[in-house]
Design an enzyme around this catalytic site. Structure first.
Site, PDB file in Angstrom:
ATOM      1  N   ASP A 160       0.823  -1.212   0.000  1.00 41.13           N
ATOM      2  CA  ASP A 160       0.000   0.000   0.000  1.00 41.13           C
ATOM      3  C   ASP A 160       0.859   1.264   0.000  1.00 41.13           C
ATOM      4  O   ASP A 160       1.980   1.253   0.505  1.00 41.13           O
ATOM      5  CB  ASP A 160      -0.927  -0.032   1.226  1.00 41.13           C
ATOM      6  CG  ASP A 160      -2.132   0.880   1.067  1.00 41.13           C
ATOM      7  OD1 ASP A 160      -2.357   1.389  -0.050  1.00 41.13           O
ATOM      8  OD2 ASP A 160      -2.847   1.083   2.069  1.00 41.13           O
ATOM      9  N   ASN A 184     -11.074  -2.359  -5.563  1.00 33.56           N
ATOM     10  CA  ASN A 184     -10.270  -1.456  -6.390  1.00 33.56           C
ATOM     11  C   ASN A 184     -10.893  -1.151  -7.757  1.00 33.56           C
ATOM     12  O   ASN A 184     -10.491  -0.197  -8.426  1.00 33.56           O
ATOM     13  CB  ASN A 184      -8.841  -2.000  -6.575  1.00 33.56           C
ATOM     14  CG  ASN A 184      -7.986  -1.886  -5.336  1.00 33.56           C
ATOM     15  OD1 ASN A 184      -7.141  -2.736  -5.058  1.00 33.56           O
ATOM     16  ND2 ASN A 184      -8.163  -0.822  -4.557  1.00 33.56           N
TER      17      ASN A 184
HETATM   18  C1  IPE Z   1      -5.731  -2.705  -0.384  1.00 33.13           C
HETATM   19  O1  IPE Z   1      -5.277  -1.404  -0.572  1.00 33.13           O
HETATM   20  C2  IPE Z   1      -5.661  -3.468  -1.660  1.00 33.13           C
HETATM   21  C3  IPE Z   1      -4.327  -3.639  -2.221  1.00 33.13           C
HETATM   22  C4  IPE Z   1      -3.191  -3.326  -1.672  1.00 33.13           C
HETATM   23  C5  IPE Z   1      -4.322  -4.241  -3.510  1.00 33.13           C
HETATM   24  P1  IPE Z   1      -6.272  -0.184  -0.753  1.00 33.13           P
HETATM   25  O2  IPE Z   1      -5.415   1.022  -0.765  1.00 33.13           O
HETATM   26  O3  IPE Z   1      -7.157  -0.408  -1.898  1.00 33.13           O
HETATM   27  O4  IPE Z   1      -7.123  -0.268   0.586  1.00 33.13           O
HETATM   28  P2  IPE Z   1      -8.062   0.809   1.283  1.00 33.13           P
HETATM   29  O5  IPE Z   1      -9.097   1.187   0.292  1.00 33.13           O
HETATM   30  O6  IPE Z   1      -7.201   1.968   1.660  1.00 33.13           O
HETATM   31  O7  IPE Z   1      -8.602   0.094   2.479  1.00 33.13           O
HETATM   32  C1  IPE Z   2      -1.475   0.191  -3.393  1.00 27.36           C
HETATM   33  O1  IPE Z   2      -1.236   1.549  -3.398  1.00 27.36           O
HETATM   34  C2  IPE Z   2      -1.671  -0.388  -4.767  1.00 27.36           C
HETATM   35  C3  IPE Z   2      -3.046  -0.826  -5.073  1.00 27.36           C
HETATM   36  C4  IPE Z   2      -4.059  -0.783  -4.248  1.00 27.36           C
HETATM   37  C5  IPE Z   2      -3.267  -1.357  -6.398  1.00 27.36           C
HETATM   38  P1  IPE Z   2      -2.440   2.572  -3.483  1.00 27.36           P
HETATM   39  O2  IPE Z   2      -2.754   2.829  -4.911  1.00 27.36           O
HETATM   40  O3  IPE Z   2      -3.569   2.128  -2.632  1.00 27.36           O
HETATM   41  O4  IPE Z   2      -1.786   3.881  -2.856  1.00 27.36           O
HETATM   42  P2  IPE Z   2      -2.446   4.891  -1.835  1.00 27.36           P
HETATM   43  O5  IPE Z   2      -2.945   4.083  -0.682  1.00 27.36           O
HETATM   44  O6  IPE Z   2      -3.550   5.587  -2.543  1.00 27.36           O
HETATM   45  O7  IPE Z   2      -1.323   5.807  -1.453  1.00 27.36           O
HETATM   46 MG    MG Z   3      -4.057   2.376  -0.690  1.00 27.98          MG
END
Ligand code: IPE
Ligand code: IPE
Ligand code: MG
Length: 254
Positions: free
Chosen positions: A29, A77
């Protein structure tokens, strides 16, 4: 934790080979925030996150981890802006295309969990090809969680078991922890002993709810694109300093 003055080798030397987790799961993340900090579009963060995937996979295989599961795309997502979803799916195809040779060179098997039927055809094809091309590798299994949701997975397992009961294969009283585990997409894998989440968030976001029932959680503020082999080794060292009591008291474990 400042890791700039310590080498990968020094960290490896601190790891107790007798106490290695068999399975580590990671919620990768912070890609978007990492990019934003640099004044770049979110996708730039995802692209740079690939380096971290490579390093962590390599590090895990080097120290003898058997299973590494990476949360790459959740069912939730799909609700992101279409452009970002599209970019992630393309990045997956490109990365698989480039990295499968490296996986083979390192004797690493690729697997996937999640509802793969909803992935764009090109992404699904690249994934299935990667899985097939690496299926005989034995050193470590790298599991990608794609269009994954733990609640979806638990419901699927429940449907499967309900059908078996309906067909008279066993009674509902005979449903065990083992039968349930073997009906999940992680059937045959040990439960992760360690769950790592980067970027400072401290939630599960619908990841492996059943399998993480007794896992140790490790949260780090480091954004995924900055998370390197050293950070990964540090997470394992921290895990090894914990006492896993499984309901017992400390004195019983001595
Ligand atoms: C969780 O991350 C899913 C992945 C890392 C693929 P998100 O960034 O989507 O999670 P939330 O929405 O902050 O809980
Ligand atoms: C994790 O990073 C990757 C996926 C969920 C695909 P994020 O895209 O959630 O990054 P933040 O949380 O918005 O910084
Ligand atoms: Mg995220």
């Amino acid at each position: 934790m400042d890791l700039s003055n310590v080498s990968v080798e020094e960290l490896k030397a601190q790891i107790d080979e007798q106490k290695l987790p068999r399975h580590i799961a990671i919620i990768m993340d912070g890609n978007g925030r990492w990019a934003k900090q640099k004044g770049k579009p979110r996708v730039f963060g995802h692209t740079n996150g690939v380096t971290s995937v490579r390093e962590v996979t390599e590090g895990a295989a080097e120290i003898g981890i058997e299973y590494l599961t990476l949360y790459a795309f959740s069912t939730e997502n799909w609700n992101r802006p279409a452009m970002e979803v599209e970019a992630l799916m393309v990045l997956l195809v490109q990365t698989l295309g480039k990295e499968v040779a490296t996986l083979n060179k390192n004797n690493i098997r690729l697997q996937a969990i999640g509802d793969l039927s909803r992935l764009p055809t090109r992404t699904r094809k690249a994934l299935l090809k990667g899985i097939d091309d690496t299926k005989n590798n034995t050193r470590m299994t790298l599991v990608l969680a794609l269009n994954y949701s733990a609640k979806w997975e638990i419901l699927e397992a429940t449907r499967l078991i309900a059908d078996q009961v309906k067909r008279g294969e066993f009674n509902s009283n005979d449903i065990t922890d083992e039968i349930f585990s073997n009906s999940l997409s992680t059937a045959g894998m040990p439960d992760p002993e360690l769950l790592i989440r980067t970027s400072g968030e401290t939630r599960l976001s619908n990841f492996l709810l059943w399998q993480l029932a007794y896992a140790e959680f490790y949260f780090t503020p480091v954004f995924w694109p900055d998370y390197r082999k050293k950070h990964f080794l540090q997470s394992i060292i921290d895990y090894q300093q914990r006492e896993r009591r499984f309901g017992k008291i400390s004195e019983q474990l001595k």
